[in-house]
Design a protein around this motif. Sequence first.
Motif, PDB file in Angstrom:
ATOM      1  N   PHE A 101      48.661  17.705  33.028  1.00 14.70           N
ATOM      2  CA  PHE A 101      49.663  18.069  32.014  1.00 14.70           C
ATOM      3  C   PHE A 101      50.028  16.853  31.173  1.00 14.70           C
ATOM      4  CE2 PHE A 101      54.182  18.422  30.876  1.00 14.70           C
ATOM      5  CZ  PHE A 101      54.160  19.578  30.112  1.00 14.70           C
ATOM      6  N   SER A 102      50.164  15.701  31.828  1.00 14.83           N
ATOM      7  CA  SER A 102      50.549  14.483  31.110  1.00 14.83           C
ATOM      8  C   SER A 102      49.488  14.048  30.105  1.00 14.83           C
ATOM      9  CB  SER A 102      50.828  13.343  32.095  1.00 14.83           C
ATOM     10  OG  SER A 102      49.632  12.785  32.600  1.00 14.83           O
ATOM     11  N   LYS A 103      48.272  14.458  30.300  1.00 15.58           N
ATOM     12  CA  LYS A 103      47.188  14.068  29.394  1.00 15.58           C
ATOM     13  C   LYS A 103      47.056  15.007  28.193  1.00 15.58           C
ATOM     14  CE  LYS A 103      44.597  11.682  32.941  1.00 15.58           C
ATOM     15  NZ  LYS A 103      45.254  10.426  32.733  1.00 15.58           N
ATOM     16  N   PHE A 104      47.603  16.211  28.302  1.00 14.72           N
ATOM     17  CA  PHE A 104      47.486  17.190  27.229  1.00 14.72           C
ATOM     18  C   PHE A 104      48.814  17.508  26.552  1.00 14.72           C
ATOM     19  CE2 PHE A 104      43.744  17.888  29.835  1.00 14.72           C
ATOM     20  CZ  PHE A 104      42.759  17.904  28.857  1.00 14.72           C
ATOM     21  N   TYR A 105      49.875  16.790  26.913  1.00 14.56           N
ATOM     22  CA  TYR A 105      51.178  17.022  26.293  1.00 14.56           C
ATOM     23  C   TYR A 105      51.045  16.802  24.786  1.00 14.56           C
ATOM     24  CZ  TYR A 105      56.180  17.504  26.152  1.00 14.56           C
ATOM     25  OH  TYR A 105      57.439  17.965  25.897  1.00 14.56           O
ATOM     26  N   PRO A 106      51.566  17.703  23.955  1.00 11.05           N
ATOM     27  CA  PRO A 106      51.317  17.633  22.520  1.00 11.05           C
ATOM     28  C   PRO A 106      51.868  16.391  21.812  1.00 11.05           C
ATOM     29  CG  PRO A 106      52.683  19.545  23.071  1.00 11.05           C
ATOM     30  CD  PRO A 106      52.308  18.887  24.347  1.00 11.05           C
ATOM     31  N   CYS A 107      52.929  15.815  22.298  1.00  8.77           N
ATOM     32  CA  CYS A 107      53.472  14.599  21.689  1.00  8.77           C
ATOM     33  C   CYS A 107      52.796  13.394  22.345  1.00  8.77           C
ATOM     34  CB  CYS A 107      54.986  14.540  21.911  1.00  8.77           C
ATOM     35  SG  CYS A 107      55.719  12.940  21.522  1.00  8.77           S
ATOM     36  N   GLY A 108      51.995  12.672  21.566  1.00 12.81           N
ATOM     37  CA  GLY A 108      51.255  11.540  22.106  1.00 12.81           C
ATOM     38  C   GLY A 108      52.142  10.482  22.737  1.00 12.81           C
ATOM     39  N   TYR A 109      53.263  10.166  22.093  1.00 15.68           N
ATOM     40  CA  TYR A 109      54.200   9.177  22.635  1.00 15.68           C
ATOM     41  C   TYR A 109      54.738   9.642  23.987  1.00 15.68           C
ATOM     42  CZ  TYR A 109      58.454   6.474  23.290  1.00 15.68           C
ATOM     43  OH  TYR A 109      59.434   5.690  23.838  1.00 15.68           O
TER      44      TYR A 109
ATOM     45  N   GLN B  63      47.576  22.709  48.387  1.00 16.52           N
ATOM     46  CA  GLN B  63      48.618  22.997  47.404  1.00 16.52           C
ATOM     47  C   GLN B  63      49.256  21.704  46.890  1.00 16.52           C
ATOM     48  OE1 GLN B  63      50.637  25.704  50.086  1.00 16.52           O
ATOM     49  NE2 GLN B  63      50.289  27.403  48.662  1.00 16.52           N
ATOM     50  N   LYS B  64      49.484  20.756  47.780  1.00 18.54           N
ATOM     51  CA  LYS B  64      50.050  19.467  47.374  1.00 18.54           C
ATOM     52  C   LYS B  64      49.117  18.754  46.404  1.00 18.54           C
ATOM     53  CE  LYS B  64      52.526  18.711  51.713  1.00 18.54           C
ATOM     54  NZ  LYS B  64      52.626  17.847  52.915  1.00 18.54           N
ATOM     55  N   ALA B  65      47.848  18.706  46.736  1.00 18.08           N
ATOM     56  CA  ALA B  65      46.865  18.050  45.873  1.00 18.08           C
ATOM     57  C   ALA B  65      46.758  18.763  44.530  1.00 18.08           C
ATOM     58  CB  ALA B  65      45.504  18.006  46.567  1.00 18.08           C
ATOM     59  N   ASN B  66      46.769  20.090  44.555  1.00 20.85           N
ATOM     60  CA  ASN B  66      46.672  20.854  43.314  1.00 20.85           C
ATOM     61  C   ASN B  66      47.876  20.609  42.408  1.00 20.85           C
ATOM     62  OD1 ASN B  66      44.192  21.964  43.933  1.00 20.85           O
ATOM     63  ND2 ASN B  66      45.056  23.843  44.781  1.00 20.85           N
ATOM     64  N   MET B  67      49.061  20.513  42.984  1.00 17.76           N
ATOM     65  CA  MET B  67      50.252  20.271  42.162  1.00 17.76           C
ATOM     66  C   MET B  67      50.198  18.886  41.532  1.00 17.76           C
ATOM     67  SD  MET B  67      52.958  21.307  40.695  1.00 17.76           S
ATOM     68  CE  MET B  67      53.331  22.876  41.459  1.00 17.76           C
ATOM     69  N   LYS B  68      49.777  17.892  42.290  1.00 15.24           N
ATOM     70  CA  LYS B  68      49.650  16.551  41.719  1.00 15.24           C
ATOM     71  C   LYS B  68      48.631  16.542  40.584  1.00 15.24           C
ATOM     72  CE  LYS B  68      51.085  13.631  45.543  1.00 15.24           C
ATOM     73  NZ  LYS B  68      50.694  12.520  46.427  1.00 15.24           N
ATOM     74  N   THR B  69      47.526  17.229  40.780  1.00 17.31           N
ATOM     75  CA  THR B  69      46.493  17.308  39.749  1.00 17.31           C
ATOM     76  C   THR B  69      47.034  18.010  38.502  1.00 17.31           C
ATOM     77  OG1 THR B  69      44.721  17.291  41.381  1.00 17.31           O
ATOM     78  CG2 THR B  69      44.184  18.202  39.214  1.00 17.31           C
ATOM     79  N   LEU B  70      47.776  19.083  38.697  1.00 18.96           N
ATOM     80  CA  LEU B  70      48.356  19.825  37.577  1.00 18.96           C
ATOM     81  C   LEU B  70      49.294  18.934  36.766  1.00 18.96           C
ATOM     82  CD1 LEU B  70      48.864  22.498  36.047  1.00 18.96           C
ATOM     83  CD2 LEU B  70      50.696  22.937  37.684  1.00 18.96           C
TER      84      LEU B  70
ATOM     85  N   GLU C   3      55.212   6.831  33.656  1.00 13.82           N
ATOM     86  CA  GLU C   3      56.195   7.202  34.681  1.00 13.82           C
ATOM     87  C   GLU C   3      55.502   7.671  35.959  1.00 13.82           C
ATOM     88  OE1 GLU C   3      59.642   7.095  35.050  1.00 13.82           O
ATOM     89  OE2 GLU C   3      59.376   5.749  33.355  1.00 13.82           O
ATOM     90  N   LEU C   4      54.421   8.411  35.813  1.00 16.68           N
ATOM     91  CA  LEU C   4      53.701   8.919  36.980  1.00 16.68           C
ATOM     92  C   LEU C   4      53.098   7.784  37.809  1.00 16.68           C
ATOM     93  CD1 LEU C   4      51.942  12.056  35.466  1.00 16.68           C
ATOM     94  CD2 LEU C   4      53.877  12.007  37.042  1.00 16.68           C
ATOM     95  N   LYS C   5      52.761   6.684  37.154  1.00 14.21           N
ATOM     96  CA  LYS C   5      52.246   5.523  37.893  1.00 14.21           C
ATOM     97  C   LYS C   5      53.347   4.883  38.735  1.00 14.21           C
ATOM     98  CE  LYS C   5      48.781   4.389  34.413  1.00 14.21           C
ATOM     99  NZ  LYS C   5      48.431   3.439  33.344  1.00 14.21           N
TER     100      LYS C   5
END
Length: 93
Positions: free
Chosen positions: A24-32, A13-20, A40-42
């Motif tokens: 999500f950060s790669k498909f967020y509609p606003c490119g900026y 579950q921990k790994a799945n949440m991190k993956t999610l 931030e995730l880094k």
Amino acid sequence: MAAYYPDQPDNEQKANMKTLIKGFSKFYPCGYCATHLQEELKKNEPKVDNRSALSKWMCDIHNEVNERLGKPLFDCSKTDERWRDGPKDGSCD
């Protein structure tokens, strides 16, 4: 998502949440915004040890964006009230 995350998640579950969250950060509609979230995730990896930690982490990330945009900050002590339990007076917001 965080409001219904387990109090004692297993490793999968921990790994799945991190993956999610990372996905999500790669498909967020606003490119900026997507690029900013990826940066931030880094620096601030999702806290997935339990529901409370994830809720706090997500709220802090949300408030960091609100602060940059000049919007009011959300009171992170009210995450359960807002997204899980509802207002104490029984009203809807």
